[in-house]
Design a protein around this motif. Structure first.
Motif, mmCIF file in Angstrom:
data_model
loop_
_atom_site.group_PDB
_atom_site.id
_atom_site.type_symbol
_atom_site.label_atom_id
_atom_site.label_comp_id
_atom_site.label_asym_id
_atom_site.label_seq_id
_atom_site.Cartn_x
_atom_site.Cartn_y
_atom_site.Cartn_z
ATOM 1 N N SER A 1 0.822 -1.209 0.000
ATOM 2 C CA SER A 1 0.000 0.000 0.000
ATOM 3 C C SER A 1 0.854 1.256 0.000
ATOM 4 O O SER A 1 0.563 2.238 -0.694
ATOM 5 C CB SER A 1 -0.925 0.018 1.220
ATOM 6 N N ARG A 2 1.925 1.246 0.776
ATOM 7 C CA ARG A 2 2.788 2.421 0.859
ATOM 8 C C ARG A 2 3.490 2.684 -0.472
ATOM 9 O O ARG A 2 3.661 3.840 -0.884
ATOM 10 C CB ARG A 2 3.788 2.239 1.999
ATOM 11 N N ALA A 3 3.900 1.605 -1.134
ATOM 12 C CA ALA A 3 4.526 1.752 -2.443
ATOM 13 C C ALA A 3 3.544 2.352 -3.449
ATOM 14 O O ALA A 3 3.895 3.239 -4.238
ATOM 15 C CB ALA A 3 5.038 0.401 -2.939
ATOM 16 N N SER A 4 2.308 1.900 -3.404
ATOM 17 C CA SER A 4 1.286 2.393 -4.325
ATOM 18 C C SER A 4 0.935 3.842 -4.031
ATOM 19 O O SER A 4 0.825 4.672 -4.941
ATOM 20 C CB SER A 4 0.045 1.499 -4.242
ATOM 21 N N LEU A 5 0.754 4.162 -2.763
ATOM 22 C CA LEU A 5 0.423 5.532 -2.370
ATOM 23 C C LEU A 5 1.496 6.514 -2.829
ATOM 24 O O LEU A 5 1.197 7.565 -3.406
ATOM 25 C CB LEU A 5 0.264 5.594 -0.846
ATOM 26 N N LEU A 6 2.749 6.171 -2.567
ATOM 27 C CA LEU A 6 3.845 7.086 -2.849
ATOM 28 C C LEU A 6 4.082 7.316 -4.343
ATOM 29 O O LEU A 6 4.538 8.392 -4.741
ATOM 30 C CB LEU A 6 5.136 6.566 -2.217
ATOM 31 N N THR A 7 3.767 6.325 -5.169
ATOM 32 C CA THR A 7 4.152 6.374 -6.580
ATOM 33 C C THR A 7 3.011 6.552 -7.566
ATOM 34 O O THR A 7 3.269 6.826 -8.748
ATOM 35 C CB THR A 7 4.904 5.088 -6.963
ATOM 36 N N GLY A 8 1.767 6.357 -7.139
ATOM 37 C CA GLY A 8 0.659 6.433 -8.084
ATOM 38 C C GLY A 8 0.598 5.254 -9.030
ATOM 39 O O GLY A 8 -0.071 5.306 -10.071
ATOM 40 N N LEU A 9 1.291 4.165 -8.671
ATOM 41 C CA LEU A 9 1.314 2.938 -9.465
ATOM 42 C C LEU A 9 0.759 1.783 -8.644
ATOM 43 O O LEU A 9 0.632 1.878 -7.422
ATOM 44 C CB LEU A 9 2.753 2.603 -9.878
ATOM 45 N N TYR A 10 0.440 0.683 -9.312
ATOM 46 C CA TYR A 10 0.197 -0.538 -8.560
ATOM 47 C C TYR A 10 1.527 -1.011 -7.992
ATOM 48 O O TYR A 10 2.595 -0.800 -8.588
ATOM 49 C CB TYR A 10 -0.449 -1.596 -9.456
ATOM 50 N N GLN A 11 1.464 -1.624 -6.831
ATOM 51 C CA GLN A 11 2.677 -1.909 -6.058
ATOM 52 C C GLN A 11 3.714 -2.734 -6.816
ATOM 53 O O GLN A 11 4.928 -2.534 -6.647
ATOM 54 C CB GLN A 11 2.311 -2.607 -4.744
ATOM 55 N N HIS A 12 3.264 -3.655 -7.659
ATOM 56 C CA HIS A 12 4.204 -4.481 -8.432
ATOM 57 C C HIS A 12 5.020 -3.619 -9.399
ATOM 58 O O HIS A 12 6.207 -3.865 -9.630
ATOM 59 C CB HIS A 12 3.441 -5.556 -9.213
ATOM 60 N N GLN A 13 4.366 -2.610 -9.967
ATOM 61 C CA GLN A 13 5.054 -1.718 -10.899
ATOM 62 C C GLN A 13 6.155 -0.922 -10.203
ATOM 63 O O GLN A 13 7.138 -0.530 -10.826
ATOM 64 C CB GLN A 13 4.052 -0.743 -11.532
ATOM 65 N N ALA A 14 5.977 -0.705 -8.905
ATOM 66 C CA ALA A 14 6.950 0.073 -8.136
ATOM 67 C C ALA A 14 8.035 -0.799 -7.514
ATOM 68 O O ALA A 14 8.986 -0.280 -6.939
ATOM 69 C CB ALA A 14 6.233 0.864 -7.048
ATOM 70 N N GLY A 15 7.888 -2.142 -7.602
ATOM 71 C CA GLY A 15 8.897 -3.042 -7.078
ATOM 72 C C GLY A 15 8.596 -3.651 -5.729
ATOM 73 O O GLY A 15 9.426 -4.359 -5.158
ATOM 74 N N VAL A 16 7.384 -3.401 -5.191
ATOM 75 C CA VAL A 16 7.036 -3.916 -3.870
ATOM 76 C C VAL A 16 5.727 -4.711 -3.973
ATOM 77 O O VAL A 16 4.737 -4.431 -3.299
ATOM 78 C CB VAL A 16 6.924 -2.781 -2.826
ATOM 79 N N GLY A 17 5.746 -5.727 -4.848
ATOM 80 C CA GLY A 17 4.552 -6.528 -5.085
ATOM 81 C C GLY A 17 4.153 -7.375 -3.898
ATOM 82 O O GLY A 17 3.003 -7.798 -3.790
ATOM 83 N N ASP A 18 5.094 -7.637 -2.996
ATOM 84 C CA ASP A 18 4.774 -8.377 -1.773
ATOM 85 C C ASP A 18 5.310 -7.595 -0.592
ATOM 86 O O ASP A 18 4.895 -6.478 -0.349
ATOM 87 C CB ASP A 18 5.350 -9.800 -1.850
ATOM 88 N N MET A 19 6.287 -8.144 0.116
ATOM 89 C CA MET A 19 6.836 -7.457 1.270
ATOM 90 C C MET A 19 8.207 -6.877 0.915
ATOM 91 O O MET A 19 8.583 -6.835 -0.254
ATOM 92 C CB MET A 19 6.920 -8.420 2.459
ATOM 93 N N VAL A 20 8.972 -6.445 1.933
ATOM 94 C CA VAL A 20 10.267 -5.838 1.648
ATOM 95 C C VAL A 20 11.410 -6.848 1.688
ATOM 96 O O VAL A 20 12.581 -6.463 1.661
ATOM 97 C CB VAL A 20 10.581 -4.652 2.595
ATOM 98 N N ASN A 21 11.070 -8.135 1.750
ATOM 99 C CA ASN A 21 12.124 -9.144 1.555
ATOM 100 C C ASN A 21 12.457 -9.200 0.060
ATOM 101 O O ASN A 21 11.592 -9.053 -0.789
ATOM 102 C CB ASN A 21 11.699 -10.515 2.088
ATOM 103 N N THR A 22 13.719 -9.386 -0.264
ATOM 104 C CA THR A 22 14.176 -9.241 -1.648
ATOM 105 C C THR A 22 13.977 -10.514 -2.460
ATOM 106 O O THR A 22 14.197 -11.623 -1.980
ATOM 107 C CB THR A 22 15.658 -8.851 -1.689
#
Length: 534
Positions: free
Chosen positions: A76-97
């Motif tokens: 959610s935070r990735a999506s909020l900050l970027t205006g993208l769906y979270q996968h597009q921003a690189g955080v499709g799940d959690m912050v584990n790499t």
């Protein structure tokens, strides 16, 4: 001569008018994000928790009753900050790499944050609170457009000692700008993070520039930690039991127009027993947990009040747009299992009102918080993805507006840039930037027709959904069976209409199947395990 004087006067007035228009002040923008707060937990959305500051914003602002998040903290935070769906921003799940691009665990460089873009438009940018979209120092807020930052880099922690680990081999960081910060005595996270938000607002006055502030509270995420004076307000208020509490909240929500009059209450979650089957001690324990949880929401609202007061004291309250929402639905998680340190598991058995505890309110509390919705954080049913959304800004929103149109976190980037008069970039720091997915909410705030999104999409750990108009397609992992609901008439998702509307079902499945690969979604069964912090 008189005619000439009149013409000159009119010319001067026109010139002044043009100058005034040209130098019209850009609004300050504040996004306030609650953490793991349920759909009905603020007072103006159904609860009895005291949230007078949020209520006040709602009275003269925009209230959206069909607003959505990404059902989990960091996506959610990735999506909020970027205006993208979270996968597009690189955080499709959690912050584990992971190796998959959509799941690398931190913001990529094909996205920009709201802070990065607003800085190009002359804004000062500040953040306080929980980051949770990149734990390595090169991915901290000051590296992603924020001039100043104070808060928790990670996902959760004690409210009294936020850097104390709760998992094996864990390192938690509170940071001030780009350096680790050591919390002192008498710490309470909700207050301390808001202290810096207030500081940033007051310090900004001398700059003469507009500001963007992202205030990301950790409240009311577990562990249940609150201050005694706040807990005292709520002790004994939950002994009616969860069934009665949920029904009372639903009736209040209907009266407020948050949900339609014919809304049915979702069944008590199967993980929650009959209230009368509990012992007196178990009932008191639930009351204690709910009192502490309520106190956490209450204290968050008090600090929102402090932020609003700082705006008044600096004379910018009339020209500041504030948006409030939650990152996902209520959390049904428990502190148990091998994922926690032994001392944390022991602390989880203590009463929630004991400051040395480390407990959660589990399924029973989350079921109340998400009244009348189905399921919780993590799932893509309404209980996982629905959030209250309240926007207030006297220079933009002239009267109270309540809307049931569906909207999403992806819309916040476009809204901020529209309000600020700043263009979304095609490139940034030498990288091509993914086009924003959202639609500005500014017309809706101004009482105009808002076209909205054609469809909204959801995916988290195999759970999937599509919202289009009044319809919602949803699937729960690992069953992976699509269901179809009319959200306008069935907000609690009780009646699957897939058999009655096969063409609608087929069309919405096609929408999802087109969106998922284009957004970088990888089927959960094919996703690598991942390494690092959760």
């Amino acid at each position: 001569m008189k005619k000439l004087f009149t013409l000159l006067a009119l010319g001067c007035l026109a010139s002044i008018g043009f100058a005034q228009k040209k130098i019209a002040k850009k609004p300050n923008i504040i996004i306030i994000l609650a953490d793991d707060m349920g759909y009905s937990d603020i007072n103006c959305f159904g609860s009895t928790i005291q949230t007078p500051n949020i209520n006040d914003m709602a009275k003269t602002g925009l209230v959206m009753t069909n607003f959505y998040n990404a059902s989990r903290c960091c996506p959610s935070r990735a999506s909020l900050l970027t205006g993208l769906y979270q996968h597009q921003a690189g955080v499709g799940d959690m912050v584990n790499t992971r190796t998959e691009p959509g799941y690398q665990g931190y913001l990529n460089h094909n996205c920009v944050t709201i802070a990065e873009v607003l800085k190009t438009g002359g804004y000062n940018t500040y953040m306080a609170g929980k980051w949770h979209v990149g734990t390595a120092p090169e991915n901290w807020p000051v590296k992603r457009g924020f001039d100043h930052y104070f808060g928790l880099i990670d996902g959760a922690g004690s409210y009294f000692n936020p850097t104390a680990p709760y998992r094996p081999n864990q390192h938690l960081t509170v940071a001030l700008d780009d350096k680790p910060f050591t919390p002192g005595a008498n710490w309470y996270s909700t207050d301390n993070y808001a202290d810096y938000a207030v500081k940033y607002i007051k310090d900004n006055k001398a700059t003469g520039k507009p500001f963007f502030l992202y205030m990301a509270f950790t409240s009311p995420h577990w562990p249940l930690h609150a201050l005694p004076e706040d807990i005292a307000k709520y002790k004994g208020k939950f002994m009616k039991g969860w069934d009665v509490l949920r029904e009372e909240r639903l009736q209040k929500m209907i009266a407020l127009g948050i949900v339609p009059k014919d809304t049915k209450l979702s069944p008590r979650d199967p993980n929650v027993p009959e209230w009368n089957s509990l012992t007196e001690a178990e009932k008191v324990d639930f009351d204690d947990k709910m009192a502490v949880y309520s106190a956490m929401v209450d204290r968050m609202d008090q600090n929102i009040g402090r932020i609003r007061q700082a705006l008044k004291e600096t004379g910018v309250d009339q020209n500041t747009l504030i948006m409030f929402l939650s990152d996902n639905g209520a959390s049904s998680e428990y502190t148990k299992g091998n994922g926690f340190l032994p001392e944390i598991l022991a602390a989880a058995k203590k009463p929630a009102s004991d400051p040395t505890s480390f407990t959660t309110y589990g399924f029973p509390g989350a079921n109340v918080s998400n009244t009348p919705l189905r399921l919780f954080k993590h799932w893509e049913y309404e209980g996982g993805t629905a959030t209250p959304f309240i926007a207030n800004g006297p220079s933009i929103i002239k009267k109270h507006i309540q809307s049931a149109q569906p909207a999403h976190l992806i819309d916040l980037m476009a809204t901020c840039l529209d309000a600020a008069g700043v263009a979304y970039p095609k490139t940034y720091n030498g990288s091509n930037i993914t086009p924003t997915e959202g639609v500005s909410l500014l017309p809706l705030m101004q009482g105009k027709v808002w076209k909205g999104n054609n469809a909204l999409f959801f995916e988290h750990e195999g759970n999937r959904a599509v919202r289009q108009g009044d319809w919602k397609l949803v699937s729960q992992y690992p069953e992976n069976k699509w269901q179809l609901y009319n959200i306008k008439t069935d907000r609690a998702e009780l009646t699957d209409l897939s058999a009655q509307y096969p063409d609608r079902m087929k069309a919405m499945i096609a929408l999802y199947d087109e969106w998922a690969p284009s957004a970088g979604v990888v089927p959960f069964d094919k996703l690598g395990k991942g390494k690092g912090d959760l």
